[in-house]
Design a protein around this motif. Structure first.
Motif, PDB file in Angstrom:
ATOM      1  N   UNK A 613       0.822  -1.201   0.000  1.00  0.00           N
ATOM      2  CA  UNK A 613       0.000   0.000   0.000  1.00  0.00           C
ATOM      3  C   UNK A 613       0.865   1.264   0.000  1.00  0.00           C
ATOM      4  N   UNK A 614       1.904   1.275   0.856  1.00  0.00           N
ATOM      5  CA  UNK A 614       2.782   2.441   0.916  1.00  0.00           C
ATOM      6  C   UNK A 614       3.539   2.625  -0.395  1.00  0.00           C
ATOM      7  N   UNK A 615       3.936   1.521  -0.995  1.00  0.00           N
ATOM      8  CA  UNK A 615       4.639   1.620  -2.286  1.00  0.00           C
ATOM      9  C   UNK A 615       3.717   2.180  -3.371  1.00  0.00           C
ATOM     10  N   UNK A 616       2.466   1.727  -3.383  1.00  0.00           N
ATOM     11  CA  UNK A 616       1.514   2.238  -4.396  1.00  0.00           C
ATOM     12  C   UNK A 616       1.217   3.706  -4.172  1.00  0.00           C
ATOM     13  N   UNK A 617       1.144   4.129  -2.874  1.00  0.00           N
ATOM     14  CA  UNK A 617       0.935   5.548  -2.597  1.00  0.00           C
ATOM     15  C   UNK A 617       2.131   6.370  -3.066  1.00  0.00           C
ATOM     16  N   UNK A 618       3.338   5.839  -2.834  1.00  0.00           N
ATOM     17  CA  UNK A 618       4.536   6.527  -3.306  1.00  0.00           C
ATOM     18  C   UNK A 618       4.520   6.672  -4.824  1.00  0.00           C
ATOM     19  N   UNK A 619       4.143   5.595  -5.517  1.00  0.00           N
ATOM     20  CA  UNK A 619       4.072   5.652  -6.983  1.00  0.00           C
ATOM     21  C   UNK A 619       2.981   6.615  -7.456  1.00  0.00           C
ATOM     22  N   UNK A 620       1.881   6.681  -6.705  1.00  0.00           N
ATOM     23  CA  UNK A 620       0.794   7.597  -7.102  1.00  0.00           C
ATOM     24  C   UNK A 620       1.251   9.050  -7.015  1.00  0.00           C
ATOM     25  N   UNK A 621       2.050   9.356  -5.956  1.00  0.00           N
ATOM     26  CA  UNK A 621       2.574  10.718  -5.866  1.00  0.00           C
ATOM     27  C   UNK A 621       3.581  11.000  -6.982  1.00  0.00           C
ATOM     28  N   UNK A 622       4.368   9.999  -7.322  1.00  0.00           N
ATOM     29  CA  UNK A 622       5.383  10.189  -8.360  1.00  0.00           C
ATOM     30  C   UNK A 622       4.783  10.243  -9.762  1.00  0.00           C
ATOM     31  N   UNK A 623       3.645   9.576  -9.963  1.00  0.00           N
ATOM     32  CA  UNK A 623       3.037   9.602 -11.306  1.00  0.00           C
ATOM     33  C   UNK A 623       2.510  10.979 -11.679  1.00  0.00           C
ATOM     34  N   UNK A 624       2.443  11.864 -10.676  1.00  0.00           N
ATOM     35  CA  UNK A 624       2.050  13.244 -10.957  1.00  0.00           C
ATOM     36  C   UNK A 624       2.986  13.880 -11.978  1.00  0.00           C
ATOM     37  N   UNK A 625       4.250  13.499 -11.948  1.00  0.00           N
ATOM     38  CA  UNK A 625       5.226  14.100 -12.845  1.00  0.00           C
ATOM     39  C   UNK A 625       4.991  13.721 -14.314  1.00  0.00           C
ATOM     40  N   UNK A 626       4.185  12.687 -14.554  1.00  0.00           N
ATOM     41  CA  UNK A 626       3.798  12.385 -15.935  1.00  0.00           C
ATOM     42  C   UNK A 626       2.826  13.429 -16.494  1.00  0.00           C
ATOM     43  N   UNK A 627       2.159  14.154 -15.588  1.00  0.00           N
ATOM     44  CA  UNK A 627       1.161  15.141 -16.011  1.00  0.00           C
ATOM     45  C   UNK A 627       1.752  16.544 -16.186  1.00  0.00           C
ATOM     46  N   UNK A 628       2.883  16.810 -15.535  1.00  0.00           N
ATOM     47  CA  UNK A 628       3.442  18.166 -15.554  1.00  0.00           C
ATOM     48  C   UNK A 628       4.546  18.245 -16.604  1.00  0.00           C
ATOM     49  N   UNK A 629       4.169  18.373 -17.831  1.00  0.00           N
ATOM     50  CA  UNK A 629       5.096  18.578 -18.937  1.00  0.00           C
ATOM     51  C   UNK A 629       4.282  18.621 -20.226  1.00  0.00           C
ATOM     52  N   UNK A 630       4.931  18.993 -21.298  1.00  0.00           N
ATOM     53  CA  UNK A 630       4.213  19.015 -22.570  1.00  0.00           C
ATOM     54  C   UNK A 630       3.876  17.583 -22.971  1.00  0.00           C
ATOM     55  N   UNK A 631       2.633  17.332 -23.281  1.00  0.00           N
ATOM     56  CA  UNK A 631       2.238  15.972 -23.632  1.00  0.00           C
ATOM     57  C   UNK A 631       2.994  15.449 -24.856  1.00  0.00           C
ATOM     58  N   UNK A 632       3.467  14.261 -24.741  1.00  0.00           N
ATOM     59  CA  UNK A 632       4.094  13.554 -25.853  1.00  0.00           C
ATOM     60  C   UNK A 632       3.462  12.180 -25.975  1.00  0.00           C
ATOM     61  N   UNK A 633       3.841  11.477 -26.991  1.00  0.00           N
ATOM     62  CA  UNK A 633       3.191  10.191 -27.251  1.00  0.00           C
ATOM     63  C   UNK A 633       3.383   9.205 -26.101  1.00  0.00           C
ATOM     64  N   UNK A 634       4.609   9.127 -25.574  1.00  0.00           N
ATOM     65  CA  UNK A 634       4.892   8.167 -24.495  1.00  0.00           C
ATOM     66  C   UNK A 634       4.173   8.564 -23.217  1.00  0.00           C
ATOM     67  N   UNK A 635       4.305   9.848 -22.851  1.00  0.00           N
ATOM     68  CA  UNK A 635       3.682  10.281 -21.599  1.00  0.00           C
ATOM     69  C   UNK A 635       2.165  10.199 -21.667  1.00  0.00           C
ATOM     70  N   UNK A 636       1.598  10.492 -22.844  1.00  0.00           N
ATOM     71  CA  UNK A 636       0.144  10.373 -22.981  1.00  0.00           C
ATOM     72  C   UNK A 636      -0.309   8.923 -22.817  1.00  0.00           C
ATOM     73  N   UNK A 637       0.491   8.017 -23.355  1.00  0.00           N
ATOM     74  CA  UNK A 637       0.130   6.599 -23.248  1.00  0.00           C
ATOM     75  C   UNK A 637       0.244   6.089 -21.815  1.00  0.00           C
ATOM     76  N   UNK A 638       1.125   6.692 -20.989  1.00  0.00           N
ATOM     77  CA  UNK A 638       1.376   6.212 -19.631  1.00  0.00           C
ATOM     78  C   UNK A 638       0.517   6.895 -18.580  1.00  0.00           C
ATOM     79  N   UNK A 639       0.106   8.117 -18.834  1.00  0.00           N
ATOM     80  CA  UNK A 639      -0.564   8.905 -17.803  1.00  0.00           C
ATOM     81  C   UNK A 639      -1.737   8.192 -17.150  1.00  0.00           C
TER      82      UNK A 639
END
Length: 836
Positions: A613-639
């Protein structure tokens, strides 16, 4: 034209007879023998071919007192009389009888108004005599009359096209029309005004001038014009198109004077008069001292003319005493200089004595114009046209010639009708080098001059050429003007007048038709959102290109800027800092639990699920960085897939924890069969199965319609939003829906197990954390749908951070408090004591 002698415009001006016997035939255009000018009129005789005389014979036979009242008012009876006299022996009025064969009539030059020409034609067409009209082009349905009339007047279609071009050039779309009640007016009303309307010109009013009557009825005539004058003054149209003939100017001047006497504010509401070429400056003698300010800034069309060489010298040499054969000049001289000749019969009209030495150049232009006018130029050309036609007829191989009088040639048996074909085909250059010819309709091939009138306080005026209309056919208009040369009425302070039903619609607005009003009258409506009007008076607003947007005034399209949530954006920076902060807290909590993994409080709540659970919460906070940048094909597919899988893992861990708590309580009861379900395998099975379902949904999403970078041109007015297009909105909401389904089940189970008697029971913390989680994501949906552009991404990031913080704080902060701050409570003995 001379203010004193209007009668010159009433009957056929010039009679052209066959050549004098003693003149040489091979030289058709020697020096001019005689000129006569009265403002707008030259009467010229060509010595070799044409002998010219006016209807001055009338004055020799009839007292002027009996004549003036009729001639002043364009009497048809006197026109018929003069026409009959041309066919009689000179000095003897015996109809249809003529004995002086040396002066056979071959052509008549008449004008300057149309009905005079038609009245003249009533008599002369019987004898098939060619008639050349130098003023208004007469129109008649009588083919017999029309066939004998030659027009020294260009096509009126060119004139009307020029007037239309003038109106459109100055954007005068709201005009008034006044016409003189004459026979040729019907054609104008029925054919010309509809063409104006089709071109965007609205006519506010169409009024009629009263028809001129005898002098005794002038006051009554002017009185009838009162209603017309009231309409003109009250109209909002600043431009009035005046359709009339040469005598219309008299009526216009009389109306202006009447307005002043009656206190009608004609000067304060001065109009721009547009006058046709058929009109010219003409007056009654009594109008000599009348004000002329109403003509200042007027615009008139005139048949193209040039100043003739030697004309001024000729005028200076005119002497009424020396001119014995000219019956008009003495009458004109007395009226112009307001004097009387000593030998004038009867009572003298003026006290001053005429010497004959008076100079015409001293007269104001309102009395006598010394410059060549359009009508004068036309008469000059028509005289030469007849001379050339006579010469061409004489030179033809079909002429019968005879040698007489010592070898001189003499024309025999000429008939007037023989001259018609030669007049149609005549073509020559006059003395100023301009070509004179006729088209297939018998109209003079020439253009029109555009004149502006400038008046002066001394009752004089000046005509200034400001443009021209060339004789060209559509699609060419041949319209040329010099805007800087125009003079406007004083009321407009020398600024170009506007003549509109209402003011221009400014930029940012479009026109909307007013019900029940002419199409030139309209309301101005603001442009709708996304559209602009960058010109005045636009019929409709135009859409900006997709990559541009309207400014606040909606009169300009501005390029949109690219918009996406970036680290340079304060909002993006703030969210990134929060994500890092919460990631650090989660890492600290995970480290604390690992460090104290053997303590009762950690062991009692399934360490593996806690770590997951703690690991998934850590990943959820880190996945925010997929949203803060200009969208590209890879990041759009992962977001979205990463967010969905990570949160599904976290919620499934919470669900597994809750179920294990419930099963653990049930397993403590004697004889319970639930003990076999309590353990790490059940938790792993729940987590794996729930996560697998979400992974399957995301894989299907990526395999069919994956998210991709896209540009949203419309969501935000001034921005081009660079976003991740979800590809399939249905799949996106399936991911959210499954995550919500797990959250609801977890909340329900935790809520039911919140009161179980166990010191290590975390069901009540889970229930509260899932309440926060569900509240966040339930509010996320309307918030997400109501925002645009980068703020949609910010709302999703905020929901991720808030829901993660809710799980972290509600589930783990109480345990961390015990582990770190109250380690004395993290002992088995203490917990067992509490349970007892």
């Amino acid at each position: 034209m001379a203010v004193v002698f209007v009668m010159l415009a009433l009957v056929p001006r010039v009679v052209c007879t066959n050549p004098l016997a003693e003149c040489a035939i091979n030289d058709p255009l020697p020096v001019l023998h005689q000129y006569y000018h009265s403002g707008d009129l030259i009467i010229a005789g060509i010595l070799s071919q044409i002998f010219i005389f006016s209807n001055a014979i009338t004055f020799e036979k009839y007292p002027s007192e009996e004549l003036n009242d009729e001639l002043f008012h364009f009497s048809a009876s006197w026109t018929y009389l003069s026409s009959m006299e041309l066919l009689s022996t000179h000095g003897k009025f015996i109809p249809n009888y003529k004995c002086d064969i040396c002066n056979n009539l071959v052509a008549v030059i008449g004008g300057p108004n149309s009905y005079t020409c038609l009245q003249m034609a009533t008599v002369l067409c019987i004898y098939k005599i060619p008639q050349l009209a130098y003023g208004s082009a007469p129109t008649t349905k009588n083919k017999n009359k029309a066939g004998f009339i030659h027009r020294m007047f260009p096509s009126e279609d060119h004139q009307y096209r020029g007037i239309l071009q003038l109106l459109l050039h100055f954007a005068w779309t709201w005009i008034g029309v006044i016409y003189q009640s004459e026979d040729n007016t019907e054609n104008f009303i029925e054919t010309v005004l509809p063409v104006f309307s089709k071109s965007g010109i609205c006519v506010h009013f169409v009024e009629r001038f009263p028809k001129q009557t005898l002098s005794s009825d002038i006051i009554e005539m002017v009185g009838e014009a009162y209603k017309t004058l009231a309409v003109v003054v009250e109209s909002t149209a600043n431009v009035v198109f005046l359709y009339g003939e040469i005598q219309t100017m008299m009526t216009l001047r009389m109306m202006s004077e009447y307005a002043e006497n009656e206190g009608i504010p004609l000067k304060n509401k001065a109009k721009v008069w547009i006058m046709t070429a058929q009109m010219d400056f003409t007056s009654f003698p009594l109008q000599r001292e009348m004000d002329m300010d109403f003509l200042h800034g007027a615009i008139s069309f005139a048949v193209h003319s040039e100043e003739l060489w030697g004309f001024q010298t000729f005028l200076q040499n005119r002497n009424p005493i020396a001119e014995k054969e000219d019956g008009f000049i003495r009458e004109f001289w007395e009226q112009a200089f307001q004097c009387s000749f000593p030998d004038t019969s009867g009572e003298k009209a003026f006290e001053d004595i005429c010497t004959g030495g008076e100079e015409l150049s001293t007269l104001p232009r309102s009395v006598f114009e010394t410059q060549m006018t359009a009508h004068s130029y036309s008469v000059y050309n028509v005289v030469y046209a007849v001379a050339h036609a006579l010469n061409a007829m004489h030179s033809s191989q079909f002429k019968h010639r005879a040698i007489a009088n010592g070898g001189r040639q003499q024309l025999l048996n000429q008939q007037p009708w023989q001259l018609h074909s030669f007049l149609r085909s005549v073509s020559f250059n006059n003395s100023v080098g301009e070509k004179v010819s006729f088209n297939s309709k018998g109209e003079l091939v020439t253009g029109y001059d555009i004149i502006t009138w400038v008046t002066f306080p001394n009752k004089s005026f000046l005509r200034v050429k400001v443009g021209k209309v060339e004789p060209v056919d559509p699609p060419y208009d041949g319209f040329i003007v010099d805007e800087d040369a125009f003079v406007w009425p004083s009321r407009f302070n020398q600024a170009q007048p506007l003549s509109l039903c209402n003011d221009y619609c400014p930029t940012g607005y479009s026109r909307s038709k007013k019900e029940g009003k002419p199409f030139c009258c309209y309301d101005c409506l603001p442009c709708p959102e996304g559209k602009i009007s960058n010109q005045k008076d636009m019929d409709d607003c135009v859409q900006c290109p997709e990559d541009q947007y309207p400014n606040n005034k909606q009169d300009l399209c501005i390029p949109k800027v690219l918009s996406f949530l970036s680290y340079e954006d304060p909002l993006g920076t703030s969210l990134a800092m929060f994500a890092l902060f919460f990631s650090s807290i989660t890492t600290w909590v995970l480290g604390t639990f690992i460090k104290h993994q053997d303590t009762p409080i950690v062991k009692a709540n399934n360490r593996n699920l806690t770590y997951t659970l703690l690991s998934s919460l850590l990943l959820s906070f880190l996945c925010v960085f997929l949203f803060i940048r200009r969208p590209e094909k890879v990041t759009c597919s992962l977001r979205q897939p990463a967010f969905g899988i990570i949160f599904s893992l976290a919620v499934s861990c919470v669900l597994a924890k809750t179920i294990i708590v419930v099963l653990a309580f049930m397993a403590t009861k004697p004889g319970s069969t639930m003990r076999k379900w309590v353990g790490n395998k059940l938790g792993a099975l729940i987590v794996l199965s729930c996560s697998l379902i979400q992974v399957t949904i995301c894989t299907l999403w990526l395999a069919t319609t994956p998210p991709f970078p896209d540009l949203d041109m419309h969501s935000v007015k001034a921005e081009i939003v660079v976003e991740c297009n979800k590809g399939s909105v249905l799949m996106y909401y399936c991911v959210l829906g499954f995550m919500g389904f797990l959250a609801v089940i977890s909340f329900t189970v935790a809520f039911l197990a919140r009161k179980l008697p166990d010191s290590f029971n975390e069901a009540k913390f889970i229930a509260f954390s899932m309440l926060v989680f569900c509240s966040v994501w339930l509010s996320f949906v309307p918030s997400y749908l109501s925002t645009k552009g980068k703020y949609m991404v910010a709302v999703e990031i905020f929901s991720i951070l808030t829901s993660g913080v809710g799980l972290l704080s509600c589930i783990f902060f109480p345990k961390c408090y015990i582990i770190v701050v109250r380690p004395d409570l993290n002992k088995k003995e203490h917990l067992m004591k509490i349970n007892k």
